[in-house]
Design a protein around this motif. Structure first.
Motif, short mmCIF file in Angstrom:
data_model
loop_
_atom_site.label_atom_id
_atom_site.label_comp_id
_atom_site.label_asym_id
_atom_site.label_seq_id
_atom_site.Cartn_x
_atom_site.Cartn_y
_atom_site.Cartn_z
N SER A 143 0.82 -1.21 0.00
CA SER A 143 0.00 0.00 0.00
C SER A 143 0.86 1.27 0.00
CB SER A 143 -0.96 0.00 1.18
OG SER A 143 -0.25 0.09 2.39
N GLU A 144 1.98 1.25 0.71
CA GLU A 144 2.88 2.40 0.71
C GLU A 144 3.51 2.60 -0.67
OE1 GLU A 144 3.55 4.80 3.14
OE2 GLU A 144 1.82 3.83 4.04
N LEU A 145 3.87 1.51 -1.30
CA LEU A 145 4.48 1.56 -2.63
C LEU A 145 3.51 2.18 -3.64
CD1 LEU A 145 7.22 0.53 -3.73
CD2 LEU A 145 6.02 -1.48 -4.55
N ILE A 146 2.27 1.73 -3.61
CA ILE A 146 1.25 2.27 -4.53
C ILE A 146 0.96 3.73 -4.21
CG2 ILE A 146 -1.19 2.08 -5.18
CD1 ILE A 146 -0.82 -1.00 -4.86
N SER A 147 0.88 4.05 -2.93
CA SER A 147 0.59 5.42 -2.50
C SER A 147 1.67 6.40 -2.96
CB SER A 147 0.46 5.46 -0.97
OG SER A 147 0.35 6.77 -0.51
N ILE A 148 2.93 6.06 -2.72
CA ILE A 148 4.04 6.94 -3.11
C ILE A 148 4.14 7.02 -4.63
CG2 ILE A 148 6.54 7.30 -2.97
CD1 ILE A 148 5.16 7.80 -0.33
N ASN A 149 3.98 5.89 -5.31
CA ASN A 149 4.07 5.88 -6.78
C ASN A 149 2.97 6.74 -7.40
OD1 ASN A 149 5.41 4.75 -9.18
ND2 ASN A 149 3.38 3.92 -9.57
N THR A 150 1.74 6.63 -6.88
CA THR A 150 0.62 7.42 -7.40
C THR A 150 0.87 8.91 -7.17
OG1 THR A 150 -0.86 5.59 -6.90
CG2 THR A 150 -1.88 7.71 -7.32
N ALA A 151 1.37 9.25 -6.00
CA ALA A 151 1.64 10.65 -5.67
C ALA A 151 2.77 11.22 -6.54
CB ALA A 151 2.00 10.78 -4.20
N THR A 152 3.77 10.40 -6.85
CA THR A 152 4.91 10.85 -7.63
C THR A 152 4.51 11.20 -9.07
OG1 THR A 152 6.31 9.42 -6.29
CG2 THR A 152 7.28 10.25 -8.28
N ARG A 153 3.42 10.61 -9.56
CA ARG A 153 2.95 10.92 -10.91
C ARG A 153 2.50 12.37 -11.05
NH1 ARG A 153 -1.02 6.33 -13.11
NH2 ARG A 153 -0.80 7.62 -14.93
#
Length: 200
Positions: free
Chosen positions: A120-130
């Motif tokens: 969940s942290e990986l998806i959260s940070i990746n989505t935010a980085t976009r």
């Protein structure tokens, strides 16, 4: 592509002209999207953080549960909390020490939320980085730095003794010799001296 030759060629046409682009796209394999693409490809992220983050995203870090599979004997308890066996899921983010550290970093960055699992942290940070803003680049950089420092601290704790360093060097030398197709020399000292450039 199915059907007779005429039907197959018509699929590769664009405005009654043959399209190389369509043929190229049909021949290229379609891979699933990875949940770490934008996070790892962030240009502001330091290369060493990028590499460790990429390895962590693929669960390929040299942590205790993985080292045990390779036959390397190391202490199994978590180096941070000492409460549980050190496995990937525990280190990111079940360990209370690492979870508290990431929670404080998030609070420092102005995000007051609960820390979830690694996925969940990986998806959260990746989505935010976009979003490609300076703020999210800083959050991504902080996340990459935290993962790098956790792994560095974790590895330094069980590689501190000379005995473990010798065992690791011996295992690495054998692996390199096997990969290069070379037979192990009669003197192990000669082998490690010859290959010392490879490890240092």
């Amino acid at each position: 592509m199915t059907g007779n030759l005429t039907k197959r060629l018509s699929q590769l046409q664009q405005r009654e002209k043959f399209s190389i682009k369509k043929l190229y796209l049909m021949m290229m394999p379609q891979y699933p999207r990875v949940p770490w693409k934008y996070m790892v490809l962030q240009p502001q992220l330091h290369p060493k953080f990028k590499f460790i983050l990429w390895r962590a995203a693929n669960k390929r870090l040299a942590i205790v549960d993985r080292l045990m599979k390779f036959g390397v004997q190391v202490p199994q308890t978590c180096v941070f909390c000492g409460l549980a066996d050190e496995m990937f899921e525990h280190l990111f983010f079940d360990c209370p020490y690492v979870k508290t550290l990431w929670t404080r970093m998030l609070a420092w960055l102005g995000q007051h939320r609960l820390v979830g699992t690694w996925a969940s942290e990986l998806i959260s940070i990746n989505t935010a980085t976009r979003r490609k803003s300076g703020y999210w680049a800083i959050v991504n950089y902080t996340f990459g730095m935290l993962i790098y420092l956790d792994v560095k601290e974790e590895c330094s704790s069980f590689m501190a003794t000379e005995e473990l360093n010798d065992m690791y060097r011996s295992l690495a030398t054998k692996t390199v010799m096997n990969k290069l197709g070379m037979k192990t020399a009669s003197s192990p000292v000669t082998t490690s001296v010859e290959l010392s450039w490879f490890f240092y």
